[in-house]
Scaffold this active site. Structure first.
Site, PDB file in Angstrom:
ATOM      1  N   HIS A 233     -13.101  -1.521  -4.969  1.00 41.33           N
ATOM      2  CA  HIS A 233     -11.643  -1.389  -5.078  1.00 41.33           C
ATOM      3  C   HIS A 233     -11.017  -2.768  -5.167  1.00 41.33           C
ATOM      4  CE1 HIS A 233     -12.730  -1.496  -0.822  1.00 41.33           C
ATOM      5  NE2 HIS A 233     -11.596  -2.151  -0.615  1.00 41.33           N
TER       6      HIS A 233
ATOM      7  N   HIS B 142      -7.405  -4.889  -4.351  1.00 44.57           N
ATOM      8  CA  HIS B 142      -6.136  -4.874  -3.622  1.00 44.57           C
ATOM      9  C   HIS B 142      -5.075  -5.590  -4.461  1.00 44.57           C
ATOM     10  CE1 HIS B 142      -7.969  -4.149   0.506  1.00 44.57           C
ATOM     11  NE2 HIS B 142      -9.028  -4.582  -0.141  1.00 44.57           N
TER      12      HIS B 142
HETATM   13  P1  AMP Z   1     -11.781  -3.571   2.165  1.00 45.54           P
HETATM   14  O1  AMP Z   1     -11.694  -4.218   3.531  1.00 45.54           O
HETATM   15  O2  AMP Z   1     -11.590  -4.527   1.031  1.00 45.54           O
HETATM   16  O3  AMP Z   1     -13.029  -2.708   2.038  1.00 45.54           O
HETATM   17  O4  AMP Z   1     -10.519  -2.632   2.077  1.00 45.54           O
HETATM   18  C1  AMP Z   1     -10.490  -1.306   2.525  1.00 45.54           C
HETATM   19  C2  AMP Z   1      -9.045  -0.926   2.623  1.00 45.54           C
HETATM   20  O5  AMP Z   1      -8.946   0.476   2.626  1.00 45.54           O
HETATM   21  C3  AMP Z   1      -8.333  -1.431   3.895  1.00 45.54           C
HETATM   22  O6  AMP Z   1      -7.260  -2.277   3.528  1.00 45.54           O
HETATM   23  C4  AMP Z   1      -7.854  -0.140   4.564  1.00 45.54           C
HETATM   24  O7  AMP Z   1      -6.599  -0.266   5.163  1.00 45.54           O
HETATM   25  C5  AMP Z   1      -7.837   0.838   3.395  1.00 45.54           C
HETATM   26  N1  AMP Z   1      -7.995   2.252   3.745  1.00 45.54           N
HETATM   27  C6  AMP Z   1      -8.890   2.809   4.595  1.00 45.54           C
HETATM   28  N2  AMP Z   1      -8.761   4.153   4.627  1.00 45.54           N
HETATM   29  C7  AMP Z   1      -7.765   4.459   3.770  1.00 45.54           C
HETATM   30  C8  AMP Z   1      -7.140   5.671   3.363  1.00 45.54           C
HETATM   31  N3  AMP Z   1      -7.523   6.871   3.835  1.00 45.54           N
HETATM   32  N4  AMP Z   1      -6.110   5.608   2.479  1.00 45.54           N
HETATM   33  C9  AMP Z   1      -5.702   4.411   1.995  1.00 45.54           C
HETATM   34  N5  AMP Z   1      -6.254   3.223   2.332  1.00 45.54           N
HETATM   35  C10 AMP Z   1      -7.271   3.237   3.199  1.00 45.54           C
END
Ligand code: AMP
Ligand code: ZN
Length: 143
Positions: free
Chosen positions: A106, A108
């Site tokens: 993903h 950001h």
């Molecule tokens: P990363 O640390 O780059 O793997 O980012 C994962 C992101 O997913 C974090 O910023 C979380 O806040 C976000 N996240 C986790 N669960 C959900 C969810 N159910 N809906 C939207 N974002 C999420």
């Protein structure tokens, strides 16, 4: 569900991309879904998820990778317009050591403002009831 390939039944982002788990969606096409991060660095923080599961930047299909940047550009423009952001951070974490916590690729997109003093990674915010949907609707209206 259009375009969805579930490779990992236990992957939360596969479920969100496929609409099995609800999210505040800002954009969807055959290959991607973009949603609001549930714990944003700034309100309107977007995550771009490919529908086809891959773990990270190392595993990603080159075609998906190039399309992802195109989607990111479109959404970043919408965030700037809808949220009156002064800038956008594009961030991608690959691997635990790099801060990745969900092992479905993903990107950001974090809205930034002059003198916002934001550090990334830093403190996470939360949305009040209904607020995430308002932010998502604002961004959608500018895409
Ligand atoms: P990363 O640390 O780059 O793997 O980012 C994962 C992101 O997913 C974090 O910023 C979380 O806040 C976000 N996240 C986790 N669960 C959900 C969810 N159910 N809906 C939207 N974002 C999420
Ligand atoms: Zn997945």
């Amino acid at each position: 569900m259009k375009g969805l390939v579930i490779d990992m039944e236990d992957c939360i982002f596969c479920k969100i991309a496929g609409g099995i788990i609800p999210s505040a969606s800002v954009y969807e096409d055959d290959d991607f879904k973009a949603i609001l991060d549930i714990a944003p660095a700034a309100k309107g923080h977007v995550l771009i998820l490919p529908k086809k599961h891959c773990a990270d930047l190392i595993e990603i299909d080159p075609d998906v990778a190039s399309k992802a940047l195109f989607v990111a550009s479109k959404i970043a423009a919408a965030q700037k317009k809808a949220l009156k952001a002064d800038g956008i951070n594009l961030l991608q974490n690959s691997g635990e050591a790099a801060g990745q916590t969900i092992f479905h690729f993903h990107m950001h997109l974090i809205p930034r403002y002059e003198n916002d003093n934001l550090t990334i990674p830093g403190e996470n915010l939360s949305y009040a009831e209904g607020e995430a949907e308002e932010y998502a609707a604002k961004i959608r209206s500018c895409i």
